[in-house]
Design an enzyme around this catalytic site. Structure first.
Site, PDB file in Angstrom:
ATOM      1  CB  THR A 136      -0.892   0.079   1.207  1.00  0.00           C
ATOM      2  OG1 THR A 136      -1.371   1.217   1.374  1.00  0.00           O
ATOM      3  CG2 THR A 136      -0.149  -0.251   2.520  1.00  0.00           C
ATOM      4  CG  ASP A 137      -1.292   5.230  -1.106  1.00  0.00           C
ATOM      5  OD1 ASP A 137      -1.746   4.415  -0.084  1.00  0.00           O
ATOM      6  OD2 ASP A 137      -1.773   5.979  -1.605  1.00  0.00           O
ATOM      7  CD  GLU A 138      -3.399   3.571   4.456  1.00  0.00           C
ATOM      8  OE1 GLU A 138      -3.285   3.477   5.624  1.00  0.00           O
ATOM      9  OE2 GLU A 138      -4.656   3.666   3.959  1.00  0.00           O
ATOM     10  CE1 TYR A 162      -3.515  -2.591   5.687  1.00  0.00           C
ATOM     11  CE2 TYR A 162      -3.221  -0.334   5.175  1.00  0.00           C
ATOM     12  CZ  TYR A 162      -3.476  -1.677   4.697  1.00  0.00           C
ATOM     13  OH  TYR A 162      -3.324  -1.877   3.454  1.00  0.00           O
ATOM     14  CE  LYS A 166      -0.071  -4.452   2.882  1.00  0.00           C
ATOM     15  NZ  LYS A 166      -0.523  -5.875   2.346  1.00  0.00           N
TER      16      LYS A 166
HETATM   17  P1  NAD Z   1      -9.923  -7.343   1.882  1.00  0.00           P
HETATM   18  O1  NAD Z   1      -9.823  -7.008   3.487  1.00  0.00           O
HETATM   19  O2  NAD Z   1     -10.945  -7.129   1.294  1.00  0.00           O
HETATM   20  O3  NAD Z   1      -9.503  -8.768   1.712  1.00  0.00           O
HETATM   21  C1  NAD Z   1      -8.314  -9.396   2.543  1.00  0.00           C
HETATM   22  C2  NAD Z   1      -8.550 -10.966   2.453  1.00  0.00           C
HETATM   23  O4  NAD Z   1      -7.639 -11.578   2.854  1.00  0.00           O
HETATM   24  C3  NAD Z   1     -10.002 -11.502   2.696  1.00  0.00           C
HETATM   25  O5  NAD Z   1     -10.367 -12.446   1.794  1.00  0.00           O
HETATM   26  C4  NAD Z   1      -9.606 -12.320   3.873  1.00  0.00           C
HETATM   27  O6  NAD Z   1     -10.414 -13.466   4.186  1.00  0.00           O
HETATM   28  C5  NAD Z   1      -8.109 -12.899   3.668  1.00  0.00           C
HETATM   29  N1  NAD Z   1      -7.373 -13.031   4.710  1.00  0.00           N
HETATM   30  C6  NAD Z   1      -7.323 -12.373   6.065  1.00  0.00           C
HETATM   31  N2  NAD Z   1      -6.457 -12.731   6.995  1.00  0.00           N
HETATM   32  C7  NAD Z   1      -5.970 -13.923   6.439  1.00  0.00           C
HETATM   33  C8  NAD Z   1      -5.298 -15.127   6.753  1.00  0.00           C
HETATM   34  N3  NAD Z   1      -4.549 -14.884   8.084  1.00  0.00           N
HETATM   35  N4  NAD Z   1      -5.039 -16.139   6.095  1.00  0.00           N
HETATM   36  C9  NAD Z   1      -5.361 -16.188   4.749  1.00  0.00           C
HETATM   37  N5  NAD Z   1      -6.465 -15.230   4.525  1.00  0.00           N
HETATM   38  C10 NAD Z   1      -6.673 -14.176   5.205  1.00  0.00           C
HETATM   39  O7  NAD Z   1      -8.592  -6.557   1.616  1.00  0.00           O
HETATM   40  P2  NAD Z   1      -8.107  -5.872  -0.080  1.00  0.00           P
HETATM   41  O8  NAD Z   1      -8.752  -4.441   0.253  1.00  0.00           O
HETATM   42  O9  NAD Z   1      -8.683  -6.468  -0.962  1.00  0.00           O
HETATM   43  O10 NAD Z   1      -6.542  -5.542   0.365  1.00  0.00           O
HETATM   44  C11 NAD Z   1      -5.780  -6.777  -0.351  1.00  0.00           C
HETATM   45  C12 NAD Z   1      -4.418  -6.284  -0.137  1.00  0.00           C
HETATM   46  O11 NAD Z   1      -4.210  -4.983  -1.145  1.00  0.00           O
HETATM   47  C13 NAD Z   1      -3.987  -6.277   1.193  1.00  0.00           C
HETATM   48  O12 NAD Z   1      -2.858  -6.800   1.292  1.00  0.00           O
HETATM   49  C14 NAD Z   1      -3.860  -4.616   1.321  1.00  0.00           C
HETATM   50  O13 NAD Z   1      -2.870  -4.244   2.098  1.00  0.00           O
HETATM   51  C15 NAD Z   1      -3.561  -4.304  -0.203  1.00  0.00           C
HETATM   52  N6  NAD Z   1      -3.895  -2.928  -0.681  1.00  0.00           N
HETATM   53  C16 NAD Z   1      -5.251  -2.374  -0.580  1.00  0.00           C
HETATM   54  C17 NAD Z   1      -5.710  -1.293  -1.034  1.00  0.00           C
HETATM   55  C18 NAD Z   1      -7.126  -1.001  -0.900  1.00  0.00           C
HETATM   56  O14 NAD Z   1      -7.449   0.221  -1.282  1.00  0.00           O
HETATM   57  N7  NAD Z   1      -8.071  -1.731  -0.440  1.00  0.00           N
HETATM   58  C19 NAD Z   1      -4.682  -0.465  -1.609  1.00  0.00           C
HETATM   59  C20 NAD Z   1      -3.774  -0.958  -1.500  1.00  0.00           C
HETATM   60  C21 NAD Z   1      -3.224  -1.887  -1.158  1.00  0.00           C
HETATM   61  O1  DAU Z   2      -4.298   3.928   0.355  1.00  0.00           O
HETATM   62  C1  DAU Z   2      -4.351   2.553   0.431  1.00  0.00           C
HETATM   63  C2  DAU Z   2      -5.161   2.021   1.481  1.00  0.00           C
HETATM   64  O2  DAU Z   2      -6.732   2.567   1.389  1.00  0.00           O
HETATM   65  C3  DAU Z   2      -4.937   0.566   1.595  1.00  0.00           C
HETATM   66  O3  DAU Z   2      -4.021   0.151   2.064  1.00  0.00           O
HETATM   67  C4  DAU Z   2      -6.079   0.280   2.953  1.00  0.00           C
HETATM   68  O4  DAU Z   2      -6.192  -1.341   2.695  1.00  0.00           O
HETATM   69  C5  DAU Z   2      -7.534   0.797   2.432  1.00  0.00           C
HETATM   70  O5  DAU Z   2      -8.584   0.438   3.556  1.00  0.00           O
HETATM   71  C6  DAU Z   2      -7.547   2.186   2.194  1.00  0.00           C
HETATM   72  O6  DAU Z   2      -7.309   2.929   3.362  1.00  0.00           O
HETATM   73  P1  DAU Z   2      -7.828   4.190   3.772  1.00  0.00           P
HETATM   74  O7  DAU Z   2      -7.797   4.364   5.302  1.00  0.00           O
HETATM   75  O8  DAU Z   2      -7.457   5.347   2.943  1.00  0.00           O
HETATM   76  O9  DAU Z   2      -9.276   3.971   3.442  1.00  0.00           O
HETATM   77  P2  DAU Z   2     -10.883   4.191   4.163  1.00  0.00           P
HETATM   78  O10 DAU Z   2     -11.913   3.798   2.832  1.00  0.00           O
HETATM   79  O11 DAU Z   2     -11.139   3.469   5.289  1.00  0.00           O
HETATM   80  O12 DAU Z   2     -10.972   5.613   4.349  1.00  0.00           O
HETATM   81  C7  DAU Z   2     -10.773   6.753   3.183  1.00  0.00           C
HETATM   82  C8  DAU Z   2     -10.856   8.174   3.841  1.00  0.00           C
HETATM   83  O13 DAU Z   2     -12.259   8.445   4.248  1.00  0.00           O
HETATM   84  C9  DAU Z   2      -9.911   8.284   4.938  1.00  0.00           C
HETATM   85  O14 DAU Z   2      -9.290   9.563   5.007  1.00  0.00           O
HETATM   86  C10 DAU Z   2     -10.740   8.156   6.102  1.00  0.00           C
HETATM   87  C11 DAU Z   2     -12.299   8.365   5.517  1.00  0.00           C
HETATM   88  N1  DAU Z   2     -13.535   8.046   6.260  1.00  0.00           N
HETATM   89  C12 DAU Z   2     -13.545   6.546   6.056  1.00  0.00           C
HETATM   90  C13 DAU Z   2     -14.725   6.020   6.522  1.00  0.00           C
HETATM   91  C14 DAU Z   2     -14.767   4.487   6.760  1.00  0.00           C
HETATM   92  C15 DAU Z   2     -14.401   8.701   6.467  1.00  0.00           C
HETATM   93  O15 DAU Z   2     -14.367  10.125   6.358  1.00  0.00           O
HETATM   94  N2  DAU Z   2     -15.484   8.205   7.058  1.00  0.00           N
HETATM   95  C16 DAU Z   2     -15.743   6.978   7.137  1.00  0.00           C
HETATM   96  O16 DAU Z   2     -16.843   6.530   7.650  1.00  0.00           O
END
Ligand code: NAD
Ligand code: DAU
Length: 360
Positions: A136-138, A162, A166
């Site tokens: 992630t970019d975080e 988190y 990562k």
């Molecule tokens: P998600 O939470 O939707 O899915 C995570 C999946 O991993 C689920 O299917 C869960 O059952 C599985 N999982 C969790 N713990 C596990 C374990 N111990 N063993 C096996 N499986 C397990 O997550 P996502 O949003 O699809 O993100 C996927 C990946 O991409 C993550 O590594 C996250 O850090 C990264 N990522 C997410 C975003 C985003 O915006 N969502 C952006 C950049 C990177």
């Molecule tokens: O940047 C990549 C990341 O993006 C991934 O690594 C994470 O897995 C993914 O969850 C996401 O993280 P964020 O914290 O940026 O996403 P989230 O959707 O939780 O929140 C987006 C923005 O919105 C953040 O600034 C918090 C804000 N927010 C979020 C929720 C859930 C609100 O203002 N209200 C809300 O109820």
């Protein structure tokens, strides 16, 4: 036929990736999906591929060394795409330990099992074996409101449990590459949105609440900036990095689509109003009056913005989906999958929501 081991394929990005890969390669590849099916993993996301002969689902925890070793022993895995993680920042603030377990220990187990399966006695690896760690970019921390971008060379400065977990997992991958010459890549991507996203995350949460006339919670002043990327563009980038990327390199993936949270919420409201039919009873419920400012997230990063120059210049990847189009597609998907939303928001979700948003 090339065999992929995908971890976390029942989650949001993992399931989109699996659909993308079968859409592109059809029967030319085999995918084994290993997922523990936590609250975030949903077999419904993969119903369409379940019957395929070239798809196998294994329910297992990535921290379970025996289970992962067995998968490598029983299958000639060519590619690993490692998505499995705890992914929600707010949950990490409440319960950090599970993030360390899954994201750090789980990644260590995945790396070690892959290395044991792939490494030859002389320390080399067969051609074509590749491990892609999805990050992630975080990990780069937070940018000033008025400028700057995250580059692959930006020092790590995670703030939440988190992002710290990562970042730690990224460091382990780097250590494996440096120490064992382990054939890997890391991708650091910005915020994704699209089908199958669990409604704890901003965009599906706002869509779901707005359609029910529920409050739309905005943390702090709503001016935090995220760089939004349509999930299919991310899936494509991952595939391109595995096909064309230089081993041992990190690639940043981003949409060049920075928006304040409050802008996102207004766009969702406008798009819902445009897309809902005039006689749909939900149309009267969707309104900017639902916007409610709530307590800020602890340690809330102000701004993320990716510079995707390296992946564009070296690999030729660029985001294809404009935000207005992506959000229409996303909303259209949620309209067509009301049952999916009902199923994931019944039971445990309600408890999480009430506790998180202090609903009495
Ligand atoms: P998600 O939470 O939707 O899915 C995570 C999946 O991993 C689920 O299917 C869960 O059952 C599985 N999982 C969790 N713990 C596990 C374990 N111990 N063993 C096996 N499986 C397990 O997550 P996502 O949003 O699809 O993100 C996927 C990946 O991409 C993550 O590594 C996250 O850090 C990264 N990522 C997410 C975003 C985003 O915006 N969502 C952006 C950049 C990177
Ligand atoms: O940047 C990549 C990341 O993006 C991934 O690594 C994470 O897995 C993914 O969850 C996401 O993280 P964020 O914290 O940026 O996403 P989230 O959707 O939780 O929140 C987006 C923005 O919105 C953040 O600034 C918090 C804000 N927010 C979020 C929720 C859930 C609100 O203002 N209200 C809300 O109820």
């Amino acid at each position: 036929m090339r065999t992929y081991l995908v971890t976390g394929g029942a989650g949001f990005i993992g399931s989109n990736y699996i659909h993308y890969m079968f859409g592109k390669y059809d029967n030319e590849i085999r995918i084994i999906n290993v997922d523990a099916l936590t609250y975030a993993g949903n077999p419904e996301n993969l119903q369409e591929v379940e019957g395929r002969e070239n798809y196998t689902f294994v329910r297992a925890d990535i921290c379970d060394k025996e289970a992962i070793t067995r998968i490598f022993a029983e299958n000639d895995i060519d590619r690993v795409v490692h998505f499995a993680a705890e992914s929600h920042v707010d949950r990490s603030i409440k319960s950090p330990e599970v993030f360390v377990r899954t994201n750090v220990l789980g990644t260590a187990v995945m790396l070690n099992c892959a290395r044991e399966a792939w490494e030859r006695p002389d320390g080399t690896y067969p051609e074509g074996k590749r491990f892609l760690h999805v990050s992630t970019d975080e990990v780069y921390g937070s940018l000033e409101e008025d400028g700057g971008y995250f580059y692959e060379t930006t020092p790590y400065a995670p703030h939440s449990p988190y992002s710290a977990s990562k970042a730690s997992s990224d460091m382990l991958v780097r250590a494996y590459m440096d120490t064992y010459h382990f054939p890997a890549n890391i991708t650091n991507c910005s915020n994704n949105y699209g089908p199958y996203q669990f409604p704890e995350k901003l965009i599906p949460l706002i869509i779901n609440n707005a359609l029910q006339g529920k409050k739309l919670p905005v943390y702090g002043d709503g001016k935090n900036v995220r760089d939004w990327l349509y999930v299919e563009d991310h899936a494509k980038a991952i595939d391109m990095v595995q096909e064309k990327g230089r081993l041992f390199e990190t690639y940043n993936i981003g949409g060049h689509n920075e928006k304040q949270n409050i802008e996102i919420i207004h766009i969702i409201i406008e798009t819902l109003q445009e897309m809902l039919a005039a006689d749909d009873p939900r149309r009267a419920l969707v309104s900017p009056d639902l916007i409610t400012y709530v307590e800020d997230r602890k340690g809330h990063d102000r701004r993320y913005a990716i510079a995707p120059d390296k992946i564009r210049d070296e690999i030729g990847w660029e985001p294809e989906t404009m935000f207005r189009e992506g959000i229409r597609r996303t909303i259209g998907w949620y309209f067509a999958h009301e049952d999916w939303m009902k199923n994931v928001t019944s039971g445990e979700y309600q408890k999480y929501y009430d506790d998180m948003y202090h609903v009495k």
